[in-house]
Design an enzyme around this catalytic site. Structure first.
Site, PDB file in Angstrom:
ATOM      1  N   HIS A  77      -6.398   3.367   6.022  1.00  0.00           N
ATOM      2  CA  HIS A  77      -6.608   2.349   6.600  1.00  0.00           C
ATOM      3  C   HIS A  77      -5.754   2.178   7.915  1.00  0.00           C
ATOM      4  O   HIS A  77      -4.584   2.600   7.811  1.00  0.00           O
ATOM      5  CB  HIS A  77      -6.681   0.976   5.749  1.00  0.00           C
ATOM      6  N   ASP A  79      -4.827  -0.962   9.407  1.00  0.00           N
ATOM      7  CA  ASP A  79      -4.028  -2.340   9.554  1.00  0.00           C
ATOM      8  C   ASP A  79      -2.710  -2.134   8.481  1.00  0.00           C
ATOM      9  O   ASP A  79      -2.506  -1.153   7.884  1.00  0.00           O
ATOM     10  CB  ASP A  79      -4.908  -3.343   8.776  1.00  0.00           C
ATOM     11  N   ASP A 116       2.826   2.268   5.195  1.00  0.00           N
ATOM     12  CA  ASP A 116       1.409   2.088   4.558  1.00  0.00           C
ATOM     13  C   ASP A 116       0.442   1.317   5.741  1.00  0.00           C
ATOM     14  O   ASP A 116       0.441   0.358   5.956  1.00  0.00           O
ATOM     15  CB  ASP A 116       1.722   0.936   3.514  1.00  0.00           C
ATOM     16  N   GLU A 146      -7.914  -3.606   5.265  1.00  0.00           N
ATOM     17  CA  GLU A 146      -7.833  -3.306   3.963  1.00  0.00           C
ATOM     18  C   GLU A 146      -6.793  -4.121   3.448  1.00  0.00           C
ATOM     19  O   GLU A 146      -7.173  -4.744   2.108  1.00  0.00           O
ATOM     20  CB  GLU A 146      -6.983  -1.697   3.908  1.00  0.00           C
ATOM     21  N   ASP A 170      -3.372   7.199   0.505  1.00  0.00           N
ATOM     22  CA  ASP A 170      -2.694   5.932   0.651  1.00  0.00           C
ATOM     23  C   ASP A 170      -1.862   5.790  -0.532  1.00  0.00           C
ATOM     24  O   ASP A 170      -1.360   4.717  -1.157  1.00  0.00           O
ATOM     25  CB  ASP A 170      -3.727   4.940   0.608  1.00  0.00           C
TER      26      ASP A 170
END
Length: 484
Positions: A77, A79, A116, A146, A170
């Site tokens: 992801h 964001d 992350d 996300e 992730d």
């Protein structure tokens, strides 16, 4: 300082991660970063498509001799969680992340780093760019938003992806192969009221609880870290009960998936109770420090005299909020029986905030069991409804059920042993991953999640271990080569 990371290896990955740190990309602000990724894919001459939600797929054809291999979806992801300490000047909507190398780690300067899931996204970009790798057809899926509600993954439609295998990048511990995760839901409680007047003769204080570690409300919920909202309201309950303290404003925590690190309250009290009130503050700071001495070394609980507020929260609303927050379940609720040491169900009392005529409390409930997720949401709803709040349950997303017989998992476990002469750990994580949601739009996927070591995600103490990034990337490249 930020450009120091460009010297790290693998240079292709760190170059792309650096580029991502220069683009403000908090959840909800995806326009600039998605344009960047689209332009990147087009610059490589690859097929690029974007759905209505904003998710992007860049397709890279199979290399010679790998045309019959399963189609692999790589997914991360775009964001990041915007977290900083209250004394730090940083605008996540405008300012780039300033990275720095601290020994064996890369971290940011007093903010979240965005490793992350920026490291995963950067790894995907490096794979797309490298023409020397061996692999089957790749669909690189960059999802949006996300961190709040899994918006991107939830917006995926059937047919957008054609892959057979999904590698989610992730997970945040090198050597872990994740095959399942918890689902979650937001529980929101709101009280509306008309402001009350400040009693004549009152004085005002600003109470500040700061210095807590916070962290990821999934991966670190079991570590015994203090929740700023719970501690603040423990104090407020006694202060209100015994010293005629009245609450004017509260601002505790921020994001639903971050353990709250700070809470600030504005209160009034009769001037004659000032001495006893300040003594109580010192007593609670001592209690908090003693209770959390093993995990919260920088905890600070202080009161400073401030300007008298114009209004107060009505006493009945104040008392209802205090009782609800005290009664709210927070932290670990139950553990998985099949996977030792893994949390099954938890809640995070993420934020309690007041504004003109309103107080809101936000919680994130997680569970690997859909029924237990429903149970804890119902329990939270009952507590806050009994306290007179209007309660809503939103943004529910499913967990990802483990498949211990996964062909991809078995291959990756053997590959890890061959590469590093040590066993990979097969785990189910309590954090929310998009895998279960993606499986809903693309049924039949064989899924494994993995990544480098990232600690203290969702807090300003976030860092990534440098040597695990190269290990993760090498393992990713070899995995792609061995999916046949």
């Amino acid at each position: 300082m930020s450009k120091e990371i460009l010297k790290l290896k693998p240079q292709q990955l760190w170059k792309h991660f650096y580029d991502l740190t220069q683009i403000p990309r908090p959840t909800g602000q995806m326009k600039e970063v998605t344009k960047f990724v689209i332009d990147f894919g087009k610059s490589l001459g690859l097929e690029v498509k974007q759905d209505k939600t904003g998710n992007i797929v860049i397709t890279k054809p199979a290399t010679k001799g790998m045309e019959k291999a399963p189609v692999v979806i790589l997914q991360s992801h775009l964001d990041m969680v915007p977290q900083k300490n209250s004394n730090v000047k940083h605008d996540f909507t405008k300012d780039p992340i300033e990275t720095q190398i601290d020994g064996s780690r890369v971290k940011a300067k007093s903010t979240t780093l965005g490793a992350d899931n920026g490291i995963g996204a950067a790894a995907m970009m490096a794979v797309l760019e490298d023409r020397t790798l061996k692999h089957g057809k790749i669909e690189a899926l960059f999802t949006v938003d996300e961190e709040v509600g899994m918006v991107g993954a939830s917006g995926l439609k059937k047919g957008f992806l054609s892959g057979n295998v999904l590698l989610n990048l992730d997970t945040e511990e090198i050597g872990e192969l994740c095959v399942g995760c918890a689902g979650g839901a937001d529980v929101n409680a709101d009280w509306e009221f008309k402001d009350a007047e400040v009693p004549a003769g009152d004085i005002a204080y600003k109470i500040s609880l700061t210095g807590l570690r916070g962290g990821h409300s999934g991966t670190e919920i079991h570590m015994g870290r203090a929740n700023a909202n719970k501690l603040m309201f423990y104090f407020l309950k006694e202060a209100v009960s015994n010293y005629e303290v009245r609450l004017s404003a509260i601002d505790g925590g921020s994001l639903r998936n971050a353990i709250p690190r700070e809470a600030v309250a504005i209160v009034t009290l009769p001037e004659e109770d000032e001495k006893d009130f300040l003594k109580l503050v010192k007593e609670y700071e001592k209690i908090f420090k003693e209770e959390y001495k093993a995990v919260e070394a920088n905890l600070s609980f202080k009161a400073a005299k401030t300007e008298l507020p114009k209004t107060l929260i009505p006493e009945e609303i104040q008392d209802s909020v205090i009782n609800a927050v005290i009664g709210c379940q927070n932290g670990v609720i139950s553990m998985l029986t099949d996977f030792e040491g893994i949390v099954e169900t938890s809640t995070n009392l993420a934020s309690v905030k007041s504004e003109a005529g309103r107080i809101s409390a936000k919680m994130l409930a997680r569970s690997s069991s859909e029924t237990r997720k429903d149970e804890i949401c119902s329990s939270l709803e009952s507590v806050f409804a009994l306290a007179g709040a209007k309660v809503s349950i939103e943004n529910g997303y499913p967990g990802w059920q483990p498949n211990a017989q996964s062909d991809t998992l078995n291959m990756m476990a053997k590959l890890y042993k061959d590469m590093y002469n040590e066993d990979a750990h097969v785990v189910v994580v309590h954090a929310g991953l998009e895998c279960g949601i993606i499986l809903g739009s693309t049924p039949g996927l064989d899924i494994v999640s993995f990544g480098p070591t990232i600690l203290n995600a969702h807090s300003p103490d976030e860092f990534v271990e440098i040597d695990t990034v190269s290990k993760f990337y090498d393992y990713l490249v070899k995995t792609l080569e061995n999916i046949k």
